[in-house]
Motif scaffolding. Structure first.
Motif, PDB file in Angstrom:
ATOM      1  N   SER A 268      -3.855  -6.002  -4.022  1.00 13.36           N
ATOM      2  CA  SER A 268      -2.553  -5.326  -4.075  1.00 13.36           C
ATOM      3  C   SER A 268      -1.896  -5.253  -2.702  1.00 13.36           C
ATOM      4  O   SER A 268      -0.704  -4.963  -2.594  1.00 13.36           O
ATOM      5  CB  SER A 268      -2.715  -3.911  -4.637  1.00 13.36           C
ATOM      6  N   LEU A 269      -2.692  -5.499  -1.663  1.00 11.84           N
ATOM      7  CA  LEU A 269      -2.119  -5.476  -0.315  1.00 11.84           C
ATOM      8  C   LEU A 269      -1.215  -6.686  -0.118  1.00 11.84           C
ATOM      9  O   LEU A 269      -1.559  -7.803  -0.524  1.00 11.84           O
ATOM     10  CB  LEU A 269      -3.231  -5.496   0.744  1.00 11.84           C
ATOM     11  N   PRO A 270      -0.063  -6.490   0.525  1.00 13.20           N
ATOM     12  CA  PRO A 270       0.852  -7.615   0.736  1.00 13.20           C
ATOM     13  C   PRO A 270       0.415  -8.454   1.939  1.00 13.20           C
ATOM     14  O   PRO A 270      -0.408  -8.030   2.754  1.00 13.20           O
ATOM     15  CB  PRO A 270       2.183  -6.918   1.031  1.00 13.20           C
ATOM     16  N   SER A 271       0.977  -9.656   2.047  1.00 12.44           N
ATOM     17  CA  SER A 271       0.777 -10.449   3.262  1.00 12.44           C
ATOM     18  C   SER A 271       1.398  -9.699   4.429  1.00 12.44           C
ATOM     19  O   SER A 271       2.454  -9.078   4.296  1.00 12.44           O
ATOM     20  CB  SER A 271       1.435 -11.822   3.115  1.00 12.44           C
ATOM     21  N   MET A 272       0.725  -9.750   5.565  1.00 10.14           N
ATOM     22  CA  MET A 272       1.242  -9.047   6.740  1.00 10.14           C
ATOM     23  C   MET A 272       0.750  -9.761   7.992  1.00 10.14           C
ATOM     24  O   MET A 272      -0.242 -10.506   7.955  1.00 10.14           O
ATOM     25  CB  MET A 272       0.781  -7.588   6.741  1.00 10.14           C
ATOM     26  N   SER A 273       1.438  -9.527   9.084  1.00  6.32           N
ATOM     27  CA  SER A 273       0.996 -10.073  10.363  1.00  6.32           C
ATOM     28  C   SER A 273       0.129  -9.041  11.069  1.00  6.32           C
ATOM     29  O   SER A 273       0.106  -7.864  10.702  1.00  6.32           O
ATOM     30  CB  SER A 273       2.202 -10.425  11.235  1.00  6.32           C
ATOM     31  N   VAL A 274      -0.586  -9.477  12.094  1.00  3.44           N
ATOM     32  CA  VAL A 274      -1.437  -8.565  12.840  1.00  3.44           C
ATOM     33  C   VAL A 274      -0.591  -7.515  13.553  1.00  3.44           C
ATOM     34  O   VAL A 274      -1.018  -6.364  13.726  1.00  3.44           O
ATOM     35  CB  VAL A 274      -2.334  -9.341  13.831  1.00  3.44           C
ATOM     36  N   TRP A 275       0.646  -7.871  13.927  1.00  4.41           N
ATOM     37  CA  TRP A 275       1.517  -6.915  14.609  1.00  4.41           C
ATOM     38  C   TRP A 275       2.036  -5.858  13.630  1.00  4.41           C
ATOM     39  O   TRP A 275       2.119  -4.686  13.971  1.00  4.41           O
ATOM     40  CB  TRP A 275       2.680  -7.668  15.246  1.00  4.41           C
TER      41      TRP A 275
ATOM     42  N   HIS B  96       7.127 -15.443   9.640  1.00  2.72           N
ATOM     43  CA  HIS B  96       5.692 -15.481   9.392  1.00  2.72           C
ATOM     44  C   HIS B  96       5.396 -15.840   7.937  1.00  2.72           C
ATOM     45  O   HIS B  96       4.439 -16.566   7.649  1.00  2.72           O
ATOM     46  CB  HIS B  96       5.059 -14.136   9.727  1.00  2.72           C
ATOM     47  N   GLU B  97       6.220 -15.335   7.017  1.00  4.92           N
ATOM     48  CA  GLU B  97       5.986 -15.589   5.596  1.00  4.92           C
ATOM     49  C   GLU B  97       6.247 -17.042   5.216  1.00  4.92           C
ATOM     50  O   GLU B  97       5.769 -17.516   4.186  1.00  4.92           O
ATOM     51  CB  GLU B  97       6.861 -14.653   4.751  1.00  4.92           C
ATOM     52  N   LYS B  98       7.002 -17.756   6.042  1.00  3.89           N
ATOM     53  CA  LYS B  98       7.238 -19.180   5.768  1.00  3.89           C
ATOM     54  C   LYS B  98       5.965 -19.995   5.937  1.00  3.89           C
ATOM     55  O   LYS B  98       5.835 -21.073   5.387  1.00  3.89           O
ATOM     56  CB  LYS B  98       8.318 -19.723   6.701  1.00  3.89           C
TER      57      LYS B  98
ATOM     58  N   ASP C  68      -0.323 -14.222   9.656  1.00  3.33           N
ATOM     59  CA  ASP C  68      -0.579 -13.875   8.256  1.00  3.33           C
ATOM     60  C   ASP C  68      -2.065 -13.571   8.100  1.00  3.33           C
ATOM     61  O   ASP C  68      -2.891 -14.468   7.992  1.00  3.33           O
ATOM     62  CB  ASP C  68      -0.170 -15.026   7.327  1.00  3.33           C
ATOM     63  N   ILE C  69      -2.409 -12.280   8.088  1.00  5.07           N
ATOM     64  CA  ILE C  69      -3.821 -11.884   8.031  1.00  5.07           C
ATOM     65  C   ILE C  69      -4.237 -11.512   6.613  1.00  5.07           C
ATOM     66  O   ILE C  69      -5.241 -10.829   6.407  1.00  5.07           O
ATOM     67  CB  ILE C  69      -4.119 -10.716   8.994  1.00  5.07           C
ATOM     68  N   SER C  70      -3.470 -11.990   5.616  1.00  8.43           N
ATOM     69  CA  SER C  70      -3.841 -11.712   4.224  1.00  8.43           C
ATOM     70  C   SER C  70      -5.062 -12.518   3.805  1.00  8.43           C
ATOM     71  O   SER C  70      -5.643 -12.268   2.746  1.00  8.43           O
ATOM     72  CB  SER C  70      -2.672 -12.033   3.285  1.00  8.43           C
ATOM     73  N   ALA C  71      -5.441 -13.493   4.626  1.00  5.06           N
ATOM     74  CA  ALA C  71      -6.639 -14.279   4.349  1.00  5.06           C
ATOM     75  C   ALA C  71      -7.250 -14.721   5.671  1.00  5.06           C
ATOM     76  O   ALA C  71      -6.558 -14.829   6.689  1.00  5.06           O
ATOM     77  CB  ALA C  71      -6.312 -15.498   3.480  1.00  5.06           C
TER      78      ALA C  71
END
Length: 642
Positions: free
Chosen positions: A541-548, A601-603, A518-521
């Protein structure tokens, strides 16, 4: 009936015959009932003193009640009625000859020669009889072999046999690795030159099969492989003489196809990263993911090992105990790039952990963790959807057709297996269960002085942060940029365009860490306050996302001819990718796997706070009371919950 008498009360129950022996000598391990003892003194023909390996208490033991620790027969024993009287007599005669020597383990050749001269038997024969007797401890080992052509005896002329040996040595056992057919042709050629009746091809092939595999591998240029396969590993790992002295870590793909949470259709095999304490053999921690082994999986496994696991058991609904935590003195790993990263090395250094690598191409040095992973995979083979470990075992079984478990269901099973089965089952290498060995190492017993409880981390998140990948960045007016993504928070304001204290012409670099899932932070450590702050995307506005997922979106934009990407383009690409996954996940396994990966990842389940996602986050209308500018950054175990 004595404790080791077979149960004959049930006429339908078979009794397996075994001729294993209890070695009644000081230092030997024996079993009485369910307890394992180490013999410390032999009193007489009937009694010994033994120390229970679990409690450390000494007790007098009746020799008649003792059993070997491993009382499972390796192969069926022949019935005594099948042995002819003449063979019995011969075995007894042979035993009478060697009897004065059987209990003497340091026997000089002069002693054996004197006994040979006294009995009229060749010295080499006495050595052979002694070796056979000691291999089993039974007179039955001295029974003469049955008449007939014995295995290993040759039927061809001696000069033909000599040619075969010559060709094997000069031609076959060479780095050129010739085929069996070439060896046969060379034997025929040399026999023809010397006018010798050649042996049949089958005879030559038979001699080739008798060449020890170790000799063959060494001669064919596989010396390291021969060493790893045939050289015994040490019975004890060096310096692993107390809990957490040495921890081993390794990865393996689970032999199991899992299904996604929504459609319960196959999505593939997960990876398991496992850590164990070599002293006690307890599992100290693990990491389960659909992502391939990486610096993250290693770091999360180490963090999980070091932290208490009460909440982890609660998360997975497992009613058990897992009282394992603390900082290992040494972590022993293989030479994979995930273990050799500079970030991981420094993380270990920060906690005073010595990082050791196996000698190259000598996997036996990782035998403890590899045996544990092998045992784990065998248990998995009983689950629906197993891929087994070989094509032969898998024959006639379709893993994807039978796949039934989701990742969360499998993880609950895995935690139960570790805590309720593996930790409680006696380990043959230590004579007790791993959990009992761990308890003795910590608290001690009558024989062992325990090391005491390991220090308990005051802040779990700090441990986890230390094992996340780190970056060095300067702080600009717009914040910080990592992989083209901008991050900003008021916690950075005081350090914008900061310069090095001893070099005003150079901008100052700061340490940032992030969880690739989770690279949102990212996490920023303020060098003055000594605190960590959580820095979110500058563009909220960008969503949470993984580096992959981020890398996948950038690759998609490059395919479209977009060289430099801004955040709006990135948002569009990620939205399109997710829409595509949602539309196709019911049809393709790859899309289902990707969707499940993002869901996991979102968990945000992490060793530091595994229950974070189950608690309700503070709403924006009622923020917690904090100093201005620290609302989104001050490190707190309960804050990383959104």
């Amino acid at each position: 009936m004595s404790n080791n008498s077979p149960d004959t009360s049930d006429p339908g129950k078979g009794v397996t015959q075994t001729r294993q022996q209890v070695k009644v000598a000081v230092g030997e391990y024996v079993q009485k009932g369910e307890t394992v003892y180490r013999i410390t003194e032999v009193l007489d023909f009937a009694t010994v003193i033994g120390v229970a390996v679990e409690s450390g208490r000494s007790s007098p033991l009746s020799i008649a009640e003792l059993l070997p620790i491993d009382n499972t027969p390796t192969s069926p024993a022949p019935d005594l009625t099948e042995i002819e009287d003449s063979d019995w007599h011969e075995a007894e005669r042979r035993f009478s000859i060697i009897q004065p020597l059987v209990d003497r383990y340091l026997i000089g050749r002069e002693v054996v020669s004197a006994r040979a001269k006294e009995t009229g038997v060749d010295t080499a024969t006495i050595y052979r009889w002694l070796q056979r007797y000691r291999s089993t401890g039974s007179v039955l080992a001295l029974i003469p072999q049955k008449p007939g052509w014995k295995k290993g005896k040759t039927r061809i002329p001696a000069h033909a046999e000599a040619v075969i040996k010559e060709v094997i040595k000069e031609v076959y056992l060479t780095p050129q690795r010739p085929s069996a057919q070439k060896v046969i042709l060379e034997v025929l050629r040399r026999c023809h030159e010397r006018k010798i009746d050649p042996p049949s091809p089958g005879t030559v092939r038979s001699r080739l099969r008798r060449v020890p595999e170790r000799d063959r591998m060494r001669a064919h240029g596989f010396r390291e492989r021969a060493i790893n396969r045939f050289q015994p590993a040490a019975g004890q790992f060096p310096n692993a003489d107390y809990p957490l002295a040495v921890m081993q870590i390794d990865h393996t793909p689970a032999d199991l196809i899992l299904v996604d949470d929504v459609h319960r259709m196959p999505i593939g095999r997960p990876w398991i990263t496992l850590a164990m304490d070599v002293f006690s053999r307890v599992v100290t921690g693990y990491y389960l993911s659909f992502d391939a082994p990486s610096e993250t999986s290693v770091g999360m496994c180490v963090a999980h090992s070091m932290l208490p696991k009460d909440d982890w058991l609660l998360l997975h609904g497992v009613e058990a105990e897992w009282p394992v935590w603390g900082t290992p003195r040494t972590i022993h790993v293989d030479n994979g790039p995930d273990f050799r990263s500079e970030s991981f090395r420094r993380s270990c250094l920060a906690h005073g952990i010595n990082l050791e690598f196996r000698p190259v191409r000598q996997p036996r040095y990782g035998g403890h963790i590899e045996r544990l992973l092998g045992s784990l995979l065998k248990e998995i083979h009983d689950l629906p959807g197993t891929t087994f470990s070989s094509i032969k075992d898998k024959e006639g079984y379709d893993p994807e057709k039978h796949a039934a478990m989701t990742k969360s269901e499998f993880e609950e099973w895995l935690v139960s297996l570790i805590c309720k089965v593996y930790h409680q089952r006696r380990h043959s290498g230590i004579g007790m269960s791993p959990m009992k060995k761990w308890e003795i190492g910590v608290f001690g017993n009558a024989e062992v002085h325990g090391v005491g409880l390991a220090p308990r981390p005051a802040d779990r998140l700090s441990v986890q942060l230390d094992f996340l990948p780190s970056f060095q960045r300067t702080i600009q007016t717009f914040g910080v940029t990592i992989d083209g993504l901008r991050y900003y928070d008021e916690a950075l304001r005081a350090w914008i365009n900061a310069v090095e204290p001893d070099n005003p012409s150079k901008k100052r670099s700061f340490t940032f860490r992030r969880d690739p899932r989770d690279i949102s932070a990212i996490w920023f450590k303020d060098p003055t306050l000594g605190q960590h702050f959580k820095i979110p995307f500058a563009n909220l506005s960008l969503p949470s996302m993984s580096v992959w997922e981020h890398a996948q979106a950038r690759a998609r934009l490059r395919q479209e001819g977009v060289e430099s990407t801004d955040e709006s383009q990135l948002l569009r690409a990620i939205s399109e990718l997710r829409s595509h996954v949602e539309e196709s996940k019911a049809r393709t396994k790859r899309s289902r796997r990707q969707a499940q990966r993002r869901k996991d990842h979102e968990k945000k389940v992490a060793p530091a706070d595994p229950l974070a996602n189950t608690r309700k986050a503070p709403t924006p209308e009622t923020p917690p009371a904090t100093p201005d500018g620290l609302l989104s950054g001050n490190i707190d175990v309960n804050w990383d919950i959104e």
